[in-house]
Design an enzyme around this catalytic site. Structure first.
Site, mmCIF file in Angstrom:
data_model
loop_
_atom_site.group_PDB
_atom_site.id
_atom_site.type_symbol
_atom_site.label_atom_id
_atom_site.label_comp_id
_atom_site.label_asym_id
_atom_site.label_seq_id
_atom_site.Cartn_x
_atom_site.Cartn_y
_atom_site.Cartn_z
ATOM 1 N N ASP A 5 1.223 -12.202 0.056
ATOM 2 C CA ASP A 5 2.052 -11.496 1.060
ATOM 3 C C ASP A 5 3.554 -12.056 0.920
ATOM 4 O O ASP A 5 3.913 -13.036 0.625
ATOM 5 C CB ASP A 5 1.584 -11.948 2.382
ATOM 6 C CG ASP A 5 2.023 -11.166 3.582
ATOM 7 O OD1 ASP A 5 1.368 -10.576 4.309
ATOM 8 O OD2 ASP A 5 3.181 -11.130 3.787
ATOM 9 N N GLN A 50 -1.121 -4.120 13.734
ATOM 10 C CA GLN A 50 -1.214 -3.611 12.292
ATOM 11 C C GLN A 50 -0.067 -2.989 11.965
ATOM 12 O O GLN A 50 0.376 -2.166 12.864
ATOM 13 C CB GLN A 50 -2.607 -2.982 12.099
ATOM 14 C CG GLN A 50 -2.795 -2.333 10.669
ATOM 15 C CD GLN A 50 -4.104 -1.611 10.771
ATOM 16 O OE1 GLN A 50 -4.839 -1.389 11.416
ATOM 17 N NE2 GLN A 50 -4.329 -1.379 9.370
ATOM 18 N N HIS A 77 -6.631 -4.464 5.359
ATOM 19 C CA HIS A 77 -6.455 -5.604 4.395
ATOM 20 C C HIS A 77 -6.746 -6.823 5.167
ATOM 21 O O HIS A 77 -6.821 -6.703 6.529
ATOM 22 C CB HIS A 77 -4.927 -5.820 4.005
ATOM 23 C CG HIS A 77 -3.882 -5.440 5.109
ATOM 24 N ND1 HIS A 77 -3.771 -4.456 5.681
ATOM 25 C CD2 HIS A 77 -3.084 -6.455 5.854
ATOM 26 C CE1 HIS A 77 -2.838 -4.575 6.711
ATOM 27 N NE2 HIS A 77 -2.512 -5.842 6.837
ATOM 28 N N ILE A 78 -7.287 -7.897 4.514
ATOM 29 C CA ILE A 78 -7.839 -9.326 5.334
ATOM 30 C C ILE A 78 -6.751 -10.302 4.738
ATOM 31 O O ILE A 78 -6.355 -10.337 3.590
ATOM 32 C CB ILE A 78 -9.084 -9.595 4.733
ATOM 33 C CG1 ILE A 78 -10.334 -8.557 4.871
ATOM 34 C CG2 ILE A 78 -9.567 -11.061 5.315
ATOM 35 C CD1 ILE A 78 -11.450 -8.963 4.452
ATOM 36 N N HIS A 79 -6.056 -10.774 5.817
ATOM 37 C CA HIS A 79 -4.907 -11.810 5.456
ATOM 38 C C HIS A 79 -6.011 -13.265 5.377
ATOM 39 O O HIS A 79 -6.846 -13.658 6.098
ATOM 40 C CB HIS A 79 -4.172 -12.133 6.768
ATOM 41 C CG HIS A 79 -3.313 -10.961 7.153
ATOM 42 N ND1 HIS A 79 -1.931 -11.075 6.910
ATOM 43 C CD2 HIS A 79 -3.519 -9.885 7.714
ATOM 44 C CE1 HIS A 79 -1.354 -9.982 6.903
ATOM 45 N NE2 HIS A 79 -2.375 -9.178 7.929
#
Ligand code: AMP
Length: 106
Positions: free
Chosen positions: A32, A94, A100-102
């Site tokens: 990220d 969002q 997407h998976i954090h």
């Protein structure tokens, strides 16, 4: 018909630079750009599904694939535990409309 490419599709297609931690035929994992923890990864399907609300039964495989990847990624980063988050919809915070998976860990 024109369809705008998502930010993450541009990263997947190497049109925008990012730090790619892992990649296979179904998904990509990047750091990220604005990390909220020592380790902050984004696990992103190559298929540009906008939100969890748009999932269909044919997406079970890629979603399961990403879930199975999470503990492997965490172990590769020497994390003993981690948090996951999937923001869904504007009301769910969002910002990028490509699922997407954090994965967060310290
Ligand atoms: P969300 O709010 O769940 O849609 O999260 C979007 C995430 O994408 C945020 O945590 C951003 O910091 C991250 N992000 C935005 N642009 C980039 C980029 N170019 N490379 C990596 N991560 C990004």
């Amino acid at each position: 018909m024109t369809s705008e490419k998502t930010l993450f599709s541009k990263i997947i297609d190497r049109e925008i630079p990012s730090t790619i931690v892992y990649e296979d035929e179904k998904c990509i994992v990047i750091n990220d750009i604005n990390p909220k923890a020592r380790v902050h990864l984004l696990v992103i399907p190559k298929k540009p599904i906008a939100t969890l609300f748009e999932l269909t039964p044919e997406d079970k495989d890629v979603m399961g694939h990403m879930m199975l990847l999470l503990p492997q990624l965490a172990q590769a980063q020497n994390l003993e535990g981690f948090k996951t988050q999937i923001n869904t919809g504007e009301a769910g915070g969002q910002e990028v409309f490509h699922i997407h998976i954090h994965l967060l860990g310290n």
